[in-house]
Enzyme design. Structure first.
Site, mmCIF file in Angstrom:
data_model
loop_
_atom_site.group_PDB
_atom_site.id
_atom_site.type_symbol
_atom_site.label_atom_id
_atom_site.label_comp_id
_atom_site.label_asym_id
_atom_site.label_seq_id
_atom_site.Cartn_x
_atom_site.Cartn_y
_atom_site.Cartn_z
ATOM 1 N N GLU A 91 -64.122 -38.891 -10.091
ATOM 2 C CA GLU A 91 -65.349 -39.397 -9.176
ATOM 3 C C GLU A 91 -65.129 -39.396 -7.970
ATOM 4 O OE1 GLU A 91 -65.098 -43.710 -9.988
ATOM 5 O OE2 GLU A 91 -63.108 -44.059 -9.858
ATOM 6 N N ARG A 105 -72.307 -50.140 -2.071
ATOM 7 C CA ARG A 105 -73.311 -50.382 -3.650
ATOM 8 C C ARG A 105 -74.138 -49.390 -3.997
ATOM 9 N NH1 ARG A 105 -72.401 -55.938 -4.893
ATOM 10 N NH2 ARG A 105 -74.145 -56.517 -6.019
ATOM 11 N N GLU A 115 -57.071 -42.262 -16.321
ATOM 12 C CA GLU A 115 -57.694 -42.863 -14.797
ATOM 13 C C GLU A 115 -57.208 -42.040 -13.809
ATOM 14 O OE1 GLU A 115 -59.111 -45.426 -13.762
ATOM 15 O OE2 GLU A 115 -58.799 -45.738 -11.971
ATOM 16 N N HIS A 173 -53.250 -30.502 -30.790
ATOM 17 C CA HIS A 173 -54.584 -30.955 -32.275
ATOM 18 C C HIS A 173 -55.758 -30.284 -30.926
ATOM 19 C CE1 HIS A 173 -51.732 -33.004 -35.052
ATOM 20 N NE2 HIS A 173 -52.060 -34.320 -33.669
ATOM 21 N N LYS A 181 -70.994 -48.935 -6.548
ATOM 22 C CA LYS A 181 -70.534 -49.818 -7.088
ATOM 23 C C LYS A 181 -70.091 -50.537 -8.205
ATOM 24 C CE LYS A 181 -65.787 -51.471 -5.522
ATOM 25 N NZ LYS A 181 -65.139 -50.327 -6.362
ATOM 26 N N ASN A 223 -83.585 -55.018 -6.668
ATOM 27 C CA ASN A 223 -82.475 -54.594 -7.437
ATOM 28 C C ASN A 223 -82.610 -55.191 -8.009
ATOM 29 O OD1 ASN A 223 -80.011 -53.966 -7.983
ATOM 30 N ND2 ASN A 223 -78.960 -55.288 -7.178
ATOM 31 N N GLY A 224 -82.554 -53.645 -9.328
ATOM 32 C CA GLY A 224 -82.052 -54.227 -10.942
ATOM 33 C C GLY A 224 -83.850 -53.325 -11.516
ATOM 34 N N TRP A 259 -79.471 -47.398 -5.149
ATOM 35 C CA TRP A 259 -79.539 -46.334 -5.451
ATOM 36 C C TRP A 259 -80.388 -46.142 -6.939
ATOM 37 C CZ3 TRP A 259 -78.180 -46.075 -11.270
ATOM 38 C CH2 TRP A 259 -76.971 -45.279 -11.229
ATOM 39 N N CYS A 308 -77.226 -51.493 -5.083
ATOM 40 C CA CYS A 308 -77.984 -51.467 -4.582
ATOM 41 C C CYS A 308 -77.507 -52.159 -4.060
ATOM 42 C CB CYS A 308 -79.886 -52.336 -4.988
ATOM 43 S SG CYS A 308 -80.692 -50.897 -5.679
ATOM 44 N N LYS A 330 -60.189 -40.776 -11.335
ATOM 45 C CA LYS A 330 -60.386 -40.847 -9.468
ATOM 46 C C LYS A 330 -60.661 -39.742 -9.433
ATOM 47 C CE LYS A 330 -60.496 -44.128 -8.655
ATOM 48 N NZ LYS A 330 -60.159 -44.872 -10.021
HETATM 49 C C1 F6R Z 1 -64.302 -45.772 -10.894
HETATM 50 C C2 F6R Z 1 -64.554 -47.366 -11.007
HETATM 51 C C3 F6R Z 1 -65.473 -47.793 -12.260
HETATM 52 C C4 F6R Z 1 -65.642 -49.353 -12.481
HETATM 53 C C5 F6R Z 1 -66.838 -49.673 -13.494
HETATM 54 C C6 F6R Z 1 -66.065 -51.289 -13.526
HETATM 55 O O1 F6R Z 1 -63.042 -46.169 -10.044
HETATM 56 O O2 F6R Z 1 -65.061 -48.086 -9.713
HETATM 57 O O3 F6R Z 1 -65.246 -46.910 -13.399
HETATM 58 O O4 F6R Z 1 -64.196 -49.769 -13.001
HETATM 59 O O5 F6R Z 1 -67.749 -49.163 -13.042
HETATM 60 O O6 F6R Z 1 -66.898 -51.815 -12.940
HETATM 61 P P1 F6R Z 1 -66.290 -53.322 -12.560
HETATM 62 O O7 F6R Z 1 -65.122 -53.262 -12.755
HETATM 63 O O8 F6R Z 1 -67.123 -53.788 -11.349
HETATM 64 O O9 F6R Z 1 -67.165 -54.155 -14.362
#
Ligand code: F6R
Length: 625
Positions: A501, A33, A494, A517, A620, A111-112, A84, A2, A498
């Protein structure tokens, strides 16, 4: 999770810069966000006017354009929200702002999560308040409205209401009877004030107002802030005035929060990575010695550490996994990496000699914040590696080392990941320096190689056409595997994250040695497998083991896409495609080998016609547990 915007100012008289426009501009900056719905409230002709729509901000803009009442507002304040969803689906009704009071005399954005909302709702319904939505936020709206009826003072109403809420919240409210004022409260959820000239702003983060002002004020835990065009006043939930709020100047400019000619923020941020890592490393060496003055911690604390626990989530946890290889190698300190949400609830062994390293781009991830709090309660010292100044995690840690990679807007983390890894290397080398694990000339040699990395990143970026073509070819792939050993393992994780997501493709990252395994059963004819190959100039056995793993999957029909160092010819016979990266130390390769994988995901998702900056179901900053 949010995005929230508040505005109090004089802009009402200027064409196209009414409070509603300022609020929408802020929302556009915060849409990363959350983008399930968006809405805005203004005070106009002594009435609270709310416009809100499910879906992205474009839907709200369209609705406002159709409703002349809202667009021609002459009011002086606005609050706005991009959501969100947590409580209640992403519908128009559940969108924020929520109206409160018997006459809908107040509007709130939130937010929350308000944990005691069910009790509050029952109490408010018994008092005759009618609820329109399924959200927890509407209970807060009616609660503030009821307190306003009793006190006649919006600040006091918010203070009383906030003090009776449980959970995590940033709340902003406007009221018909206080048409120049926005009042806000925060607990466990972000809020910053932007200080303008004859106008003031509120935002979930500084992106909300960086177009208008670079002066910001941190709002602390359990505080209420009252904002008008000319004044900002802060009190605690206990009513005491707060006079020591930290004021700071935002380092990046508004252009940093724009796409700058790239098709997406993600593409832009990938291409900013050479500069981003250079900025993380900037000014850390003085007379051949590492200086991390920003990280204000007593060296004796670092000397007494007997265990390190890295806590983080998602991409940041993958950066933490790289840190383990570096710190154990250089400092000989046992280092664990734990997903922050698992750490707290498993009764971890943490003592006063444990150093907890919390990695978070946003500094607001609730899971990581809770792990930090838990660690400190057990007596551990916590160092935060963070990108966002003034955010909660560094503020609640014993010390912080900032990434300085600039704002990261795309939901999928890229440049912050490289910044996190670079910061982990700095921390590891600093620990080795303080504890005497490495000689000064060894540290200088490592730093010298590290300082070559930004140029090498640029070389990888400049040769991206091969990966772009590959991504176009593979846009119909349904499953992609990623293999690596040593720091290539977190890189594989990673790469898979990527792709999942932003391209919604099933992807798995494995430690290459683990394949036999079980996971090798997944490999069938044509299965694309990326393999991250360590330098042949490092430990020979590591390189040859990975080359064997390529052979194993190829023998079973896999299409092998191999990321290998320039000049590594051993991989050529077994690779359908070799993607080259410049030579560096095995440890530092984590800063290079991931880049083709980031580009691959970004290109593939774009080729599928997906919105790479706003992938479905994600936000985010994840500010709920
Ligand atoms: C993936 C991504 C998330 C964040 C995770 C932690 O691309 O962005 O997996 O890495 O939510 O976020 P932060 O670093 O803000 O604590």
């Amino acid at each position: 999770m949010c995005g929230i915007v508040g505005y109090a100012g004089p802009k009402a008289s200027a064409p196209s810069s009414r409070p509603v426009d300022v609020a929408l501009q802020g929302l556009a900056r915060l849409e990363y966000r959350g983008y399930d719905s968006a809405g805005v409230a203004v005070i106009d002709d002594d009435a609270v006017r709310v416009t809100k729509r499910a879906g992205k901000l474009a839907n709200l803009r369209e609705a406002l354009a159709k409703s002349s009442g809202s667009t021609e507002t002459t009011g002086r304040v606005a609050i706005a929200h991009t959501r969100w969803a947590t409580h209640g689906g992403p519908t128009d009704t559940n969108a924020h702002p929520h109206l409160g009071g018997h006459d809908h005399e107040l509007a709130v954005v939130h937010n929350g999560i308000i944990e005691n909302f069910a009790t509050l709702r029952a109490d408010l319904e018994a008092d005759g308040f009618r609820f329109a939505s399924e959200t927890d936020s509407e209970a807060a709206a009616h609660l503030v409205a009821r307190e306003m009826t009793q006190t006649g003072d919006l600040t006091e109403a918010m203070r009383r209401a906030a003090a009776s809420l449980e959970g995590a919240f940033t709340l902003l409210a406007v009221h018909r009877d206080a048409p120049d004022t926005v009042v806000a409260a925060r607990r466990n959820s972000p809020l910053v004030v932007g200080l303008g000239d004859g106008e003031n702003f509120l935002g979930s983060d500084v992106a909300a107002f960086v177009d208008s002002t670079k002066e910001a004020l941190e709002i602390g835990q359990d505080q209420v802030v009252t904002v008008t065009a000319d004044d900002v006043r802060i009190i605690g939930f206990d009513g005491a005035e707060v006079t020591d709020a930290a004021r700071y100047t935002i380092e990046w400019d508004a252009a940093a929060a724009q796409k700058g000619g790239y098709p997406s923020f993600m593409a832009k941020e990938i291409h900013e990575q050479a500069g981003a890592v250079a900025d993380t490393l900037l000014g850390r060496l003085e007379n051949g010695s590492l200086k991390l003055d920003e990280m204000d911690i007593d060296p004796s604390v670092l000397r007494s550490v007997d265990k390190i626990v890295v806590v983080a989530c998602g991409t940041a946890a993958n950066a933490g996994a790289v840190a383990k290889y570096a710190i154990e190698h250089w400092c000989r300190i046992p280092t664990e990496v734990e997903l922050a949400h698992e750490f707290r609830y498993r009764d971890p062994v943490v003592t006063e000699k444990t150093l907890v390293v919390a990695i978070s781009q946003s500094g607001e991830t609730m899971d990581t914040l809770m792990a930090v709090r838990h660690a400190r309660e057990q007596g551990a010292k916590v160092i935060a590696l963070c990108n966002t100044r003034g955010s909660t995690i560094p503020r609640e840690s014993d010390a912080a080392l900032y990434l300085h990679v600039g704002p990261e807007i795309a939901v999928a983390s890229t440049k912050a990941y490289l910044g996190q890894i670079a910061a982990c290397y700095l921390l590891g080398l600093f620990l080795a320096q303080v504890r005497g694990n490495l000689y000064p000339d060894e540290i200088a040699a490592l730093m010298s190689d590290l300082e070559q990395i930004p140029d090498q990143i640029q070389q990888v970026l400049d040769s991206s056409s091969q990966v772009e073509r590959l991504a176009q070819d593979m846009k119909d792939a349904t499953s992609v595997l990623f293999l690596g050993r040593h720091v290539g393992y977190p890189t594989a994780m990673e790469g898979a994250l990527k792709l999942k997501e932003i391209a919604y493709i099933h992807a798995e990252g494995f430690a290459a040695g683990e394949l036999k395994h079980g996971p090798i059963a997944l490999v069938e004819e044509g299965q694309p497998v990326f393999v991250i190959v360590p330098s042949p100039n490092g430990r020979h056995s590591l390189h040859s083991k990975v080359v064997s793993n390529i052979q194993e999957v190829r023998a079973r029909g896999a299409r092998t896409l191999v990321i290998a160092e320039e000049g590594d010819d051993a991989v050529v016979p077994y690779a359908d495609e070799v993607i080259r990266v410049p030579a560096t130390r095995t440890l530092f390769a984590a800063l290079l080998t991931v880049i083709p994988l980031q580009i691959f995901s970004c290109e593939l998702a774009t080729a599928k016609g997906l919105d790479v900056d706003q992938p479905r179901n994600l936000a985010k900053s994840v500010t709920v547990e």
